[in-house]
Structures are given as C-alpha cells and as structure tokens.
Design an enzyme around this catalytic site. Structure first.
Site, PDB file in Angstrom:
ATOM      1  N   CYS A 131       0.831  -1.209   0.000  1.00  0.00           N
ATOM      2  CA  CYS A 131       0.000   0.000   0.000  1.00  0.00           C
ATOM      3  C   CYS A 131       0.864   1.257   0.000  1.00  0.00           C
ATOM      4  CB  CYS A 131      -0.922  -0.026   1.217  1.00  0.00           C
ATOM      5  SG  CYS A 131      -1.983   1.421   1.321  1.00  0.00           S
ATOM      6  N   CYS A 134      -0.476   4.135   2.104  1.00  0.00           N
ATOM      7  CA  CYS A 134      -0.355   3.937   3.566  1.00  0.00           C
ATOM      8  C   CYS A 134       1.093   4.125   4.018  1.00  0.00           C
ATOM      9  CB  CYS A 134      -0.770   2.530   3.989  1.00  0.00           C
ATOM     10  SG  CYS A 134      -2.237   1.899   3.230  1.00  0.00           S
ATOM     11  N   ASP A 135       2.042   3.552   3.286  1.00  0.00           N
ATOM     12  CA  ASP A 135       3.419   3.442   3.779  1.00  0.00           C
ATOM     13  C   ASP A 135       4.439   4.298   3.024  1.00  0.00           C
ATOM     14  OD1 ASP A 135       2.470   1.507   5.555  1.00  0.00           O
ATOM     15  OD2 ASP A 135       2.768  -0.105   4.099  1.00  0.00           O
TER      16      ASP A 135
END
Ligand code: NAP
Length: 303
Positions: A131, A134-135
């Site tokens: 992701c 997200c990261d």
C-alpha cells in the site's frame, strides 16, 4: 432472522445495504474488522467515479458508509467461517456467533496477491508493502521499487515519485496493462525508471530492505537494485475461501455469477470484486450491489 445479510463493507456491500434498505428489507452488514471498508479506504485518489472526480479513497469509503448507516442498515463485526444453505433459512457462521437470514449477499472482496519470493514475508512492514498511500511517506527521499504493470502499480509509482528520490517499476513484460492516461503520466516523470521484462527473484536486506535481486526474462542476467522500499502491486486474489465449498468458483477462486449476481445456490448472491467479471472498479462494484438486491427481490417474490 434478518431479511438480508451482506458480507463485506466495501463499495459493493455498502451499495447493496443502501438498496436493501430502500427495498424495505431488514439488513445486516457483517464486516471482518471495525470500519473494514474494503480496498477503497487504502486508495489514494479515485479519478473515474462519475461526479466525484479526484476524490480521496478513504473519504469515498466513508461517504458510502455514512449513506448506508443513514438508511439504518445494521453493522456487526464478524469474520465469516462458513454459510449453511440447506433450507430456506441461511445460516452465516462467524467466529463469535451464527446469524440467520432469508438471503445472503457475499461482497467480501479481494486482497493483494503475494509475489512469493524470499524476503517478501521477512521484510513485511520493514520495507515491503502492498500500500503506497499507507506506507509511502516512510520512504521520503529514498529509492523505492514498484512491482507490477497494472493500474495500481502505475498509480503507486506516480504517487511515490512525488517524494521518493527514485522509483523503479519492475514489470515482467515489455508493455504495461495500466490505462493509457496513467502510463503517459508515469513516463513523463523524470525520477521513474522502467525495468522491463524482468522479475524480482528475492528481496534483500539485514534489518530492513536494502535491495531487490532482479532477473531479465530476455537475457537471464541478474542484477541488484538498491532500494529501501518495495511496493508489490501484482493484482488481487478473491477472499472466497470461506465460501468455496458452498458456491461455484472459477479456477482463480472468483465466485461464478453473471450480472444478476445469482450464484448456483438459491438465496446466495455475490457482488463486487469477488465475482467473476471483466472490470473490477468501484463503479462496477457499486453496480453489483444494486443488481444483487434486485435479484434478492425477485428471489423473495418467487420463494
Ligand atoms: P491487474 O490489473 O491485474 O495488474 C496486475 C499486474 O501485475 C499486471 O501487470 C501483471 O502482469 C502483474 N503480475 C501479476 N502477477 C504477477 C507476478 N506473479 N509477478 C510479476 N508480475 C505479476 O491488478 P491491479 O493493478 O491491482 O488492478 C486490479 C483491478 O483494479 C484492475 O481491474 C484495475 O483496472 C482496477 N483498478 C482501477 C483503477 C482505476 O481505474 N483508477 C485503479 C486501481 C485499480 P501482466 O500485465 O503481464 O499480466
């Protein structure tokens, strides 16, 4: 006894919940974790849903949820273990409890496919991610790699290129599968380097990822590319394990149904990415949710 149990709270499940409530059915949405929301809530930007151009994926997921909640669909947390469908009453068995319904719509979605190479599991959360939104921020100013050639891989690479020093896109063929518009955006970025016809053999590092070993499918040559992060975006696998002994699935595990979303088991319907279909997008997931409820209405009238 509930009229309709919907398994999954992504766009397909939430649209089904809205339509089921509009049809006057008591409706229970089962989600595997609180505020599950499906893949959409981890998507950066959705640019192809009519009327909501450029909307953030999380925001979109929340809008769908608020809409379903405003229609008074009930939400319960529960990972489904199996569905029993011997008679007219369907039983949905979760870890904690068994629920009963007249009809069930399976909208459990799909999850990221694993690459299956050494280092992938070992470095999960320490450089390996599925992701980018997200990261990605952990890799500011660093070199990263994206594996895959579909829409997700290209969107991830475009996103990472905003703040990573360099983004390598590793693709097993010599052309991308992603939409033309996305490809054009990707190829215009100066800090993106395409690594064509290549596969990742392993992910390397000590405590954290420090490189990937890549092999050319044309020459067989191998090289190590120094990166701090690897984003794997090689498609989806359906989350159908709990249902595969009940309903017909295809060779990849997708639940077989046409546009009417009827499975081979009366009273069991399927909607969204977990269904056999050509195009897996938010707009087609939402369409499934509506069609599945239309089929539930027909089923109730005929049974
Ligand atoms: P996808 O379209 O299935 O693409 C997967 C990519 O990974 C392909 O390029 C494939 O290569 C490659 N791949 C598959 N298995 C591999 C392996 N074992 N090793 C190396 N490479 C591998 O998946 P996706 O990009 O995750 O997208 C999923 C669905 O969501 C698609 O229907 C997509 O259109 C949709 N989506 C749409 C949007 C949008 O419209 N904005 C955004 C995101 C996702 P090959 O090309 O050689 O098969």
């Amino acid at each position: 006894m509930t009229d309709v149990i919907i398994i999954g709270s992504g766009p397909a499940g939430l649209t089904a919940a809205i339509y089921a409530r509009r049809a006057g059915f008591s409706t229970l949405v089962l989600e595997k974790a609180p505020m599950s929301g499906g893949q959409i809530i981890n998507t950066g930007e959705v640019d192809n849903y009519p009327g909501l151009q450029g909307i953030n994926g999380f925001e979109m997921g929340m809008k769908f949820r608020e809409h379903a909640q405003s229609m008074e669909a009930a939400f319960v947390e529960g990972a489904v273990l199996e569905i029993r469908a011997d008679g007219d009453t369907k039983e949905v068995v979760t870890v904690e409890k068994t629920y009963q319904a007249r009809a069930v719509i399976i909208a459990a979605g799909a999850a990221y496919t694993r690459l299956g190479v050494p280092g992938e599991e070992q470095f999960k959360g320490r450089g390996v991610s599925h992701c980018a939104t997200c990261d990605g921020a952990f890799f500011r100013g660093k070199a990263t790699a994206v594996v895959g050639g579909g829409d997700v891989a290209v969107e991830d690479a475009i996103y990472l290129a905003r703040f990573c020093s360099k983004v390598y896109v590793i693709h097993r063929r010599d052309r991308l599968r992603a939409a033309e518009m996305l490809q054009q955006r990707l190829f215009s970025l100066p800090n993106v380097e395409m690594v064509w016809d290549s596969t990742v053999e392993r992910i390397e590092g000590l405590e954290q990822v420090d490189g990937i070993r890549v092999r050319s499918r044309k020459t067989g040559d191998e090289k190590t590319i120094a990166v701090s992060g690897v984003f794997i975006a090689i498609g989806l696998s359906p989350l159908s394990e709990a249902f595969a002994s009940l309903v017909e699935t295809d060779e990849k595990g997708y639940i077989v149904a046409g546009e009417d979303c009827r499975t081979n088991v009366p009273g069991i319907f399927v909607a969204g990415d977990i269904r056999t279909k050509k195009l897996r997008q938010v707009v087609t997931a939402a369409a499934d949710g509506a069609n599945a409820v239309a089929s539930v209405e027909e089923y109730f009238l005929s049974s």
